[in-house]
Design an enzyme around this catalytic site. Sequence first.
Site, PDB file in Angstrom:
ATOM      1  N   ASP A  35      -0.228   6.224   0.214  1.00 53.11           N
ATOM      2  CA  ASP A  35       0.051   4.817   0.485  1.00 53.11           C
ATOM      3  C   ASP A  35      -0.168   4.447   1.951  1.00 53.11           C
ATOM      4  O   ASP A  35      -0.143   5.291   2.833  1.00 53.11           O
ATOM      5  CB  ASP A  35       1.512   4.503   0.153  1.00 53.11           C
ATOM      6  N   HIS A  87      -1.888  -2.221  -2.691  1.00 54.30           N
ATOM      7  CA  HIS A  87      -0.535  -1.980  -2.158  1.00 54.30           C
ATOM      8  C   HIS A  87      -0.064  -3.193  -1.347  1.00 54.30           C
ATOM      9  O   HIS A  87       0.640  -3.036  -0.359  1.00 54.30           O
ATOM     10  CB  HIS A  87      -0.539  -0.709  -1.310  1.00 54.30           C
ATOM     11  N   HIS A 111       2.021  -5.640   3.325  1.00 50.15           N
ATOM     12  CA  HIS A 111       3.073  -4.612   3.251  1.00 50.15           C
ATOM     13  C   HIS A 111       4.400  -5.118   3.840  1.00 50.15           C
ATOM     14  O   HIS A 111       4.949  -4.523   4.774  1.00 50.15           O
ATOM     15  CB  HIS A 111       2.627  -3.339   3.971  1.00 50.15           C
ATOM     16  N   HIS A 144       2.142   9.377   2.275  1.00 48.47           N
ATOM     17  CA  HIS A 144       1.867   8.210   3.113  1.00 48.47           C
ATOM     18  C   HIS A 144       0.960   8.570   4.286  1.00 48.47           C
ATOM     19  O   HIS A 144       1.006   9.676   4.792  1.00 48.47           O
ATOM     20  CB  HIS A 144       3.169   7.639   3.690  1.00 48.47           C
TER      21      HIS A 144
END
Length: 178
Positions: free
Chosen positions: A10, A60, A64, A156
């Site tokens: 991510d 995503h 964010h 991540h």
Amino acid sequence: DERAVWLTIDDGPSGDTAAILAALDRHRARATFFLVGERAQAHPGLVGEILRRGHGIGNHSQTHPAGRFWALGPRAMAGQVGQAQQALARLAGASPRWFRSVVGHTNPFVAAVLRRHGLTRVGWSARGYDGMARDPAAVLARIAPDLRSGAIVLLHEGGSPGQAVAVLDGVLQLLHQR
């Protein structure tokens, strides 16, 4: 029946992306990168490199918004998902199929937006909290118990310099051992 896990990464693309791609190449592994739309727009070459090397991409969100994603109303949620979907489709030449909620949070407005864009929400089953912990060994210790065939591994980009690659290398070494 296949002995495999789904590696997901991510928050990119970022300054870590090239090193993560190199680590995946070293281990002959593939991953799905859940990309943030505005970061992808800022680094279109990295999006192209992810795809060129045979990895997948997922949506995503556009910006964010970690502290408030769960509280977005229908219009803001539609914007976060839709803008990222458009940006990623433009950069990749095809629309992503997968969506990962920011911080894994959801609310009643997510499902309709995902349906409208043909997206499926993806969670995880193996998580090391690498976005918070700075010690790769501690992250691996948290992931290891859940690292089995069929697992969806959450990793991540970002964090301390070299941390993302160290964690990824550790996960891939554990997988090879098992």
